[in-house]
Design a protein around this motif. Structure first.
Motif, short mmCIF file in Angstrom:
data_model
loop_
_atom_site.label_atom_id
_atom_site.label_comp_id
_atom_site.label_asym_id
_atom_site.label_seq_id
_atom_site.Cartn_x
_atom_site.Cartn_y
_atom_site.Cartn_z
N PHE A 56 0.87 -1.17 0.00
CA PHE A 56 0.00 0.00 0.00
C PHE A 56 0.91 1.22 0.00
O PHE A 56 1.91 1.25 0.72
CB PHE A 56 -0.88 0.03 1.25
N GLY A 58 1.07 5.49 0.42
CA GLY A 58 0.29 6.55 1.03
C GLY A 58 1.13 7.77 1.27
O GLY A 58 2.36 7.75 1.18
N ARG A 60 0.70 12.20 2.85
CA ARG A 60 -0.11 13.29 3.34
C ARG A 60 0.19 14.53 2.51
O ARG A 60 1.35 14.85 2.26
CB ARG A 60 0.20 13.56 4.82
N ALA A 64 0.68 12.57 -0.73
CA ALA A 64 -0.45 11.81 -1.27
C ALA A 64 -0.44 11.87 -2.80
O ALA A 64 -0.63 10.85 -3.48
CB ALA A 64 -1.77 12.33 -0.72
N LEU A 86 -3.41 5.33 -0.04
CA LEU A 86 -4.01 6.13 1.02
C LEU A 86 -3.62 7.59 0.82
O LEU A 86 -2.43 7.91 0.75
CB LEU A 86 -3.51 5.64 2.39
N CYS A 87 -4.60 8.45 0.73
CA CYS A 87 -4.36 9.88 0.49
C CYS A 87 -4.90 10.70 1.65
O CYS A 87 -6.10 10.97 1.73
CB CYS A 87 -5.03 10.31 -0.81
N LEU A 88 -4.02 11.10 2.55
CA LEU A 88 -4.40 11.97 3.66
C LEU A 88 -4.29 13.42 3.17
O LEU A 88 -3.22 13.83 2.69
CB LEU A 88 -3.47 11.78 4.85
N LEU A 117 -8.17 5.38 -0.91
CA LEU A 117 -8.90 5.94 0.21
C LEU A 117 -8.42 7.36 0.45
O LEU A 117 -7.22 7.60 0.60
CB LEU A 117 -8.69 5.12 1.50
N SER A 143 -12.90 3.95 -5.18
CA SER A 143 -12.42 4.96 -4.25
C SER A 143 -13.44 5.17 -3.15
O SER A 143 -14.62 4.92 -3.32
CB SER A 143 -12.13 6.28 -4.97
N ILE A 173 -8.79 3.96 8.51
CA ILE A 173 -7.69 3.60 7.61
C ILE A 173 -7.32 2.13 7.79
O ILE A 173 -7.16 1.40 6.80
CB ILE A 173 -6.47 4.51 7.85
N TRP A 176 -9.83 -0.18 6.23
CA TRP A 176 -9.74 -0.14 4.77
C TRP A 176 -8.52 -0.94 4.30
O TRP A 176 -8.65 -1.73 3.34
CB TRP A 176 -9.67 1.33 4.31
N VAL A 177 -7.37 -0.76 4.94
CA VAL A 177 -6.18 -1.51 4.54
C VAL A 177 -6.42 -3.01 4.70
O VAL A 177 -6.13 -3.80 3.80
CB VAL A 177 -4.93 -1.06 5.37
#
Length: 181
Positions: A56, A58, A60, A64, A86-88, A117, A143, A173, A176-177
């Motif tokens: 995964f 990801g 921030r 992201a 993962l997009c924070l 996400l 998504s 999170i 989801w993972v």
């Protein structure tokens, strides 16, 4: 590297049995960041001891965007190279310039099957809700989004401690993972 949100998430993932590698790239140049991120992932994938069987990516904010770009590059080479992104606080637009979402969503729209996400604040001036929802609708990849009510780009919420926000975000999170692992 010492961003409390990312440290907290890494610890929460580890407690859930998910190995998490964190690194930072101080350069603000997007292409440089993408090359650096790609190099780290390539190294990890070939490491004898720690090569992951599921991956995964990801980040921030700009991280992201970089994670999405690296995912696209990897999936162009091998279709199922990445299990999720993962997009924070994905920076969908420059504040006050909604038209910048066209450029910033290009790599998202190019993903074909990797689940994504998003975790964003409803008061994030760099991720207008309607622009993110529109991009998600246009994406080929599955998504999902978790909106943090009244949170800004840093996921800070007036009247709530950072710990309370993280207690809301981290389980979302992790679930989801684990669902996409």
């Amino acid at each position: 590297m010492h961003i409390k949100q990312l440290e907290s998430l890494a610890h929460a993932l580890a407690r859930s049995g998910v190995l998490c590698l964190r690194f930072t790239c101080r350069a603000v140049n997007f292409l440089y960041r993408t090359r650096a991120y790609s190099a780290v992932v390539d190294y990890l994938k070939t490491h004898e001891r720690y090569a992951p069987n599921s991956l995964f990516l990801g980040g921030r904010s700009m991280g992201a965007r970089t994670a999405v770009a690296v995912c696209k590059l990897m999936c162009d080479k091998q279709k199922d190279a990445v299990q999720g992104v993962l997009c924070l606080s994905f920076p969908m637009n420059v504040p006050g310039k909604p038209q910048t979402h066209v450029e910033r969503s290009r790599d998202l729209l190019a993903l074909s099957q990797t689940p994504v996400l998003f975790v964003s604040g409803t008061a994030d001036n760099m991720c207008e809700q309607n622009l993110l929802q529109s991009s998600m609708h246009a994406m080929k990849s599955p998504s999902a989004v978790h909106w943090v009510k009244d949170a800004n780009h840093g996921l800070a919420v007036r009247g709530r401690t950072e710990e309370l926000v993280l207690e809301e975000v981290n389980p979302q999170i992790i679930a989801w993972v684990l669902q996409h692992k």
